[in-house]
Every structure is written in C-alpha cells, then in structure tokens.
Design a protein around this motif. Structure first.
Motif, mmCIF file in Angstrom:
data_model
loop_
_atom_site.group_PDB
_atom_site.id
_atom_site.type_symbol
_atom_site.label_atom_id
_atom_site.label_comp_id
_atom_site.label_asym_id
_atom_site.label_seq_id
_atom_site.Cartn_x
_atom_site.Cartn_y
_atom_site.Cartn_z
ATOM 1 N N ARG A 188 14.319 8.221 -23.031
ATOM 2 C CA ARG A 188 15.657 8.776 -23.223
ATOM 3 C C ARG A 188 15.888 10.003 -22.336
ATOM 4 N NH1 ARG A 188 17.740 4.387 -25.547
ATOM 5 N NH2 ARG A 188 16.656 3.822 -27.488
ATOM 6 N N SER A 189 14.901 10.360 -21.525
ATOM 7 C CA SER A 189 15.032 11.543 -20.677
ATOM 8 C C SER A 189 15.939 11.259 -19.489
ATOM 9 C CB SER A 189 13.657 11.990 -20.172
ATOM 10 O OG SER A 189 13.131 11.020 -19.271
ATOM 11 N N LYS A 190 16.504 12.332 -18.937
ATOM 12 C CA LYS A 190 17.349 12.197 -17.742
ATOM 13 C C LYS A 190 16.549 11.604 -16.594
ATOM 14 C CE LYS A 190 21.109 13.036 -15.239
ATOM 15 N NZ LYS A 190 20.674 12.684 -13.894
ATOM 16 N N GLU A 191 15.276 12.013 -16.463
ATOM 17 C CA GLU A 191 14.452 11.508 -15.363
ATOM 18 C C GLU A 191 14.306 9.989 -15.433
ATOM 19 O OE1 GLU A 191 12.969 15.730 -16.085
ATOM 20 O OE2 GLU A 191 13.559 14.015 -17.336
ATOM 21 N N PHE A 192 14.000 9.474 -16.644
ATOM 22 C CA PHE A 192 13.813 8.025 -16.710
ATOM 23 C C PHE A 192 15.139 7.279 -16.646
ATOM 24 C CE2 PHE A 192 13.406 3.838 -18.543
ATOM 25 C CZ PHE A 192 12.436 3.329 -17.693
ATOM 26 N N SER A 221 8.751 17.101 -10.110
ATOM 27 C CA SER A 221 8.587 18.460 -10.657
ATOM 28 C C SER A 221 8.803 18.525 -12.166
ATOM 29 C CB SER A 221 9.556 19.446 -9.965
ATOM 30 O OG SER A 221 9.339 19.473 -8.568
ATOM 31 N N SER A 222 8.608 17.409 -12.838
ATOM 32 C CA SER A 222 8.773 17.395 -14.301
ATOM 33 C C SER A 222 7.547 17.927 -15.017
ATOM 34 C CB SER A 222 9.056 15.966 -14.784
ATOM 35 O OG SER A 222 7.918 15.135 -14.566
ATOM 36 N N GLY A 223 6.423 17.978 -14.299
ATOM 37 C CA GLY A 223 5.173 18.363 -14.942
ATOM 38 C C GLY A 223 4.538 17.223 -15.718
ATOM 39 N N MET A 224 5.106 16.021 -15.571
ATOM 40 C CA MET A 224 4.608 14.834 -16.282
ATOM 41 C C MET A 224 4.584 13.637 -15.335
ATOM 42 S SD MET A 224 6.805 15.137 -19.831
ATOM 43 C CE MET A 224 8.314 15.615 -18.979
ATOM 44 N N GLY A 225 3.691 12.702 -15.637
ATOM 45 C CA GLY A 225 3.729 11.427 -14.954
ATOM 46 C C GLY A 225 4.808 10.551 -15.562
ATOM 47 N N VAL A 226 5.225 9.517 -14.833
ATOM 48 C CA VAL A 226 6.293 8.641 -15.333
ATOM 49 C C VAL A 226 5.926 8.033 -16.675
ATOM 50 C CG1 VAL A 226 7.542 6.475 -14.915
ATOM 51 C CG2 VAL A 226 7.239 8.116 -13.054
ATOM 52 N N MET A 227 4.664 7.653 -16.852
ATOM 53 C CA MET A 227 4.251 7.028 -18.120
ATOM 54 C C MET A 227 4.281 8.000 -19.294
ATOM 55 S SD MET A 227 1.679 8.352 -16.383
ATOM 56 C CE MET A 227 1.262 7.099 -15.195
ATOM 57 N N GLU A 280 0.825 -1.209 0.000
ATOM 58 C CA GLU A 280 0.000 0.000 0.000
ATOM 59 C C GLU A 280 0.859 1.259 0.000
ATOM 60 O OE1 GLU A 280 -3.204 0.194 2.750
ATOM 61 O OE2 GLU A 280 -3.934 -1.818 2.281
ATOM 62 N N ALA A 281 2.026 1.202 0.643
ATOM 63 C CA ALA A 281 2.918 2.368 0.663
ATOM 64 C C ALA A 281 3.407 2.699 -0.745
ATOM 65 C CB ALA A 281 4.108 2.099 1.584
ATOM 66 N N VAL A 282 3.608 1.682 -1.547
ATOM 67 C CA VAL A 282 4.037 1.878 -2.933
ATOM 68 C C VAL A 282 2.919 2.517 -3.746
ATOM 69 C CG1 VAL A 282 4.557 0.624 -5.075
ATOM 70 C CG2 VAL A 282 5.795 0.076 -2.979
ATOM 71 N N LEU A 283 1.710 2.014 -3.586
ATOM 72 C CA LEU A 283 0.578 2.584 -4.314
ATOM 73 C C LEU A 283 0.345 4.039 -3.918
ATOM 74 C CD1 LEU A 283 -1.872 -0.451 -4.101
ATOM 75 C CD2 LEU A 283 -0.605 0.306 -6.115
ATOM 76 N N ALA A 284 0.511 4.326 -2.629
ATOM 77 C CA ALA A 284 0.299 5.694 -2.151
ATOM 78 C C ALA A 284 1.339 6.643 -2.737
ATOM 79 C CB ALA A 284 0.346 5.716 -0.626
ATOM 80 N N LYS A 285 2.604 6.189 -2.794
ATOM 81 C CA LYS A 285 3.649 7.051 -3.357
ATOM 82 C C LYS A 285 3.430 7.267 -4.852
ATOM 83 C CE LYS A 285 8.593 7.922 -3.407
ATOM 84 N NZ LYS A 285 9.929 7.500 -2.943
ATOM 85 N N ALA A 286 3.056 6.185 -5.548
ATOM 86 C CA ALA A 286 2.793 6.311 -6.979
ATOM 87 C C ALA A 286 1.637 7.263 -7.237
ATOM 88 C CB ALA A 286 2.498 4.944 -7.577
ATOM 89 N N GLU A 287 0.610 7.187 -6.392
ATOM 90 C CA GLU A 287 -0.534 8.092 -6.536
ATOM 91 C C GLU A 287 -0.095 9.544 -6.367
ATOM 92 O OE1 GLU A 287 -5.065 8.262 -4.834
ATOM 93 O OE2 GLU A 287 -3.455 7.965 -3.381
ATOM 94 N N LYS A 288 0.781 9.784 -5.410
ATOM 95 C CA LYS A 288 1.256 11.138 -5.136
ATOM 96 C C LYS A 288 2.050 11.706 -6.309
ATOM 97 C CE LYS A 288 3.795 13.759 -1.617
ATOM 98 N NZ LYS A 288 4.568 13.670 -0.350
ATOM 99 N N GLU A 289 2.814 10.821 -6.982
ATOM 100 C CA GLU A 289 3.679 11.269 -8.071
ATOM 101 C C GLU A 289 3.046 11.086 -9.458
ATOM 102 O OE1 GLU A 289 8.088 10.526 -6.110
ATOM 103 O OE2 GLU A 289 7.243 8.945 -7.379
ATOM 104 N N MET A 290 1.819 10.595 -9.483
ATOM 105 C CA MET A 290 1.203 10.209 -10.746
ATOM 106 C C MET A 290 1.121 11.355 -11.757
ATOM 107 S SD MET A 290 -0.020 7.693 -12.479
ATOM 108 C CE MET A 290 -0.136 6.447 -11.197
ATOM 109 N N MET A 291 0.781 12.535 -11.304
ATOM 110 C CA MET A 291 0.580 13.663 -12.219
ATOM 111 C C MET A 291 1.849 14.480 -12.446
ATOM 112 S SD MET A 291 -2.640 13.712 -13.205
ATOM 113 C CE MET A 291 -3.016 15.410 -13.630
ATOM 114 N N ASN A 292 2.798 14.361 -11.510
ATOM 115 C CA ASN A 292 3.952 15.263 -11.576
ATOM 116 C C ASN A 292 5.153 14.589 -10.914
ATOM 117 O OD1 ASN A 292 5.598 17.486 -11.893
ATOM 118 N ND2 ASN A 292 4.627 18.689 -10.261
ATOM 119 N N TYR A 293 5.919 13.856 -11.713
ATOM 120 C CA TYR A 293 7.079 13.145 -11.166
ATOM 121 C C TYR A 293 8.264 14.096 -11.047
ATOM 122 C CZ TYR A 293 10.940 9.883 -10.657
ATOM 123 O OH TYR A 293 12.055 9.216 -10.194
#
Length: 360
Positions: free
Chosen positions: A42-46, A31-37, A16-29
C-alpha cells in the motif's frame, strides 16, 4: 563469477542487466531504506512500481485502453480454472484446441467447471504440429475458444492466430508472450506465467477485454473474480511484490533493447542457429516439431538412442550447459531460447552440437 549457459524451460534465464540492477537496489530501493520485498504493497513506492509495470506492459504490447491488465498469483495453472469460472456462461460450452500437455490440463480443469469440448487436436500426430483452423469444430453455443500459443514440451508454436471467430479467443501465452508483436484485437483474454519471458515465478499476467469482465459472476470467490481484481488494480490482497518489481525491470530492459520487434528478430536468429544444426546433421539430430509449426522458444530434438542422448546431456553439462534434458514426459532434448538467453550462448550450443555430432 562464471554464469551458467542456462537453457532451462522455466523458471528460465533472466537478463544479466536486470539481475545487476536488482542487486544494486536490493538493500535500498529509491532511498527508502528498504528492499522492494520489504515495502508495503500500500506504500507510494510500490504503487508506483505497480503502475509503471502496467504502463510498460501496455506500451510494449500495444494494449488498447479497452483491455484491463491484471497481475495475479497461482501461475497459468490457476488460470486453467479462473478462465472457465469467469467466462463460461450458463448453458453454453467452452472450446479447446489441444496442442500439448498444458492444453490438455487446461481442458481437464475447465471440464470440472462446466461443459468443455475439444474443437481441434494434434494429439494423433504426437503433437508435432498446430491444427489447421479449417479443422476447427466450434459449437454454436461456445463461450470462448482456448489455445496454447507455444508448447514447451513438444516445441510447437502458433505462428498465426485464428481470426473472425464466432466466440472470443483465449490464449495461454506463458512461454512466448513478449517474444513477438501481437494484434490484441484478435484476443478476448491472454494469460501468462512470468517465469519464462517476463521475469521470475510468482506473478501471472492477465490481459482481458473489458467486455469479458462483465461475465464474472458476483458469487465467485473474490480472489478468483476478474472484476474484483481489476477494480482493485490487482491489489485486492498482498501481491507478489518482488516478482512484479522484476517484471518491471524486464520490461524496461526490453524497451531499451528496442521493443518487441527487436526481440522477435533476435529470437528468430537464435532459433535458426539450432534448427540449422539439426537440419544439417543428416539425421543425427531429429527435430520433433514439423517445420511449419516449429517454436522459436523451445527447440526440441532427439538422438538415435538413450545411450547417445545420455552422453550428449552429460557432456553438455560438463561444458556448462544447463537445462537441455527434454521434459520427463517425452524425453529427448530441449533448448529453451527465451528472450533473455544471449545470442552468444546459443552460438556456443550450436557449436557444441556440431562438435558432438562429428565425434559420434
């Protein structure tokens, strides 16, 4: 929100802790302004996600530097083909130990590639046990020996691994990787679909000794060539970015818990609760696996007849338990208690089993 008491065999429960963190970062990983998906692979973030995930895997499983870690696609089922394509040398054979359905499928796929033979099998006892290494029949020309370390359908598990083999050991660890410490020096290659202990479906982890990479033939399709995948750090094509991100979160969760030794202790405690409910039931519940071969991941059992089994499963579902029906090929019941299944959920199931027995 009420969460299900999830005992599915795969895709399985996530922490559940993993799902909660993913939910928190879903819209904005980060501070990229994008979700991971949405991130370019090829980006530095990924690239950071990919590298961090590999480093966590190496640290948690104590993977030596002479092993490569690959994040591939196609599940363990594609590895049934990739392993012989890359490792089965011309003029030699591949040896397989049959301990269940998935081992049978791995053998069948290998036989399409070349000469693959049965080194040992427990099919004659309906896969209730793991064959003794003393019964192995490995041809002198064998390129590797393949085992399936945990058998989800039949509820058996290897509790020790063959050593001092004349050929590299290859293991399908899809359903028990990260559940206990490993001595990687015993293995030439390990592969595992993520959807049981590592994360959601979509990514397959391969851990391969660098010496074995040299066997990959240059004429293989690039996507199916371990050398190509290793050289590109698993970024030869667009990888399953979201699945790798979730894998990183699960590995971080495991590290925070105390690592693989802590997970092993927790898994033993959870399995003991259910096996105790079976063993103390005076035959009301009958475990499929022989005790020395019992799995810590998949507890399989039967009841006296189909009517009683149906009543058990119906009442269990009404009580919030999900995924307790046995595999369609064998029937009965199965509780999968992977890393992410909370101890308290297993306690509730053991209590339900005891109460159901008392009523019936």
């Amino acid at each position: 929100m009420k969460r299900a008491l999830n005992f599915n065999a795969g895709p399985a429960a996530l922490p559940e802790a993993v799902l909660a963190k993913a939910e928190k970062e879903m819209m904005n990983y980060r501070s990229s302004g994008m979700g991971v998906m949405e991130l370019s692979h090829r980006s530095k973030e990924f690239e950071d996600i990919n590298e961090q995930t590999m480093n966590l895997m190496r640290s948690l499983l104590s993977i030596p530097d002479d092993y490569e870690i690959l994040f591939l696609q196609g599940g363990a089922s594609l590895q049934f083909t990739m392993v012989p394509m890359n490792l089965l040398e011309e003029g030699s054979s591949a040896s397989y130990v049959l301990t269940g359905t998935w081992a049978e499928k791995a053998l069948k796929e290998a036989q399409k590639i070349g000469n693959a033979v049965i080194a040992a099998s427990s099919k004659d006892v309906n896969y209730r046990s793991i064959p003794s290494t003393s019964k192995f029949d490995i041809p002198d020309d064998s390129s590797y020996l393949h085992i399936t370390t945990n058998n989800t359908i039949y509820g058996t598990q290897w509790h020790s691994f063959p050593e001092s083999l004349p050929t590299p050991l290859v293991a399908d660890m899809s359903s028990d990787i990260l559940s206990r410490p490993l001595n990687l020096s015993s293995f030439g290659l390990i592969y595992a679909g993520a959807q049981k202990n590592l994360g959601p479906s979509g990514v397959t982890v391969v851990i391969i000794h660098k010496d074995l990479l040299k066997r990959s033939k240059t004429g293989l399709p690039s996507m199916l060539n371990y050398q190509v995948q290793a050289a590109s750090k698993s970024l030869y094509n667009t990888p399953p970015t979201l699945s790798i991100y979730f894998l990183k979160l699960v590995l971080e969760w495991a590290e925070a818990l105390g690592g693989v030794k802590q997970l092993e202790m927790m898994n033993k405690e959870k399995a003991a609760l259910l096996y105790d409910a079976i063993d103390r039931s005076d035959g009301f519940y009958k475990g499929h696996a022989e005790k020395p071969s019992r799995s810590l991941m998949n507890i399989t059992f039967t009841l006296a007849n189909e009517d009683l089994t149906s009543a058990f499963l119906q009442e269990a579902e009404e009580s919030g338990f999900i995924g307790l029906a046995g595999h369609r090929s064998v029937g009965g019941c199965r509780a999968s208690t992977y890393n992410a299944v909370p101890f308290e959920n297993v306690e509730k199931l053991a209590d339900f089993m005891n109460r159901f027995r008392n009523r019936n």
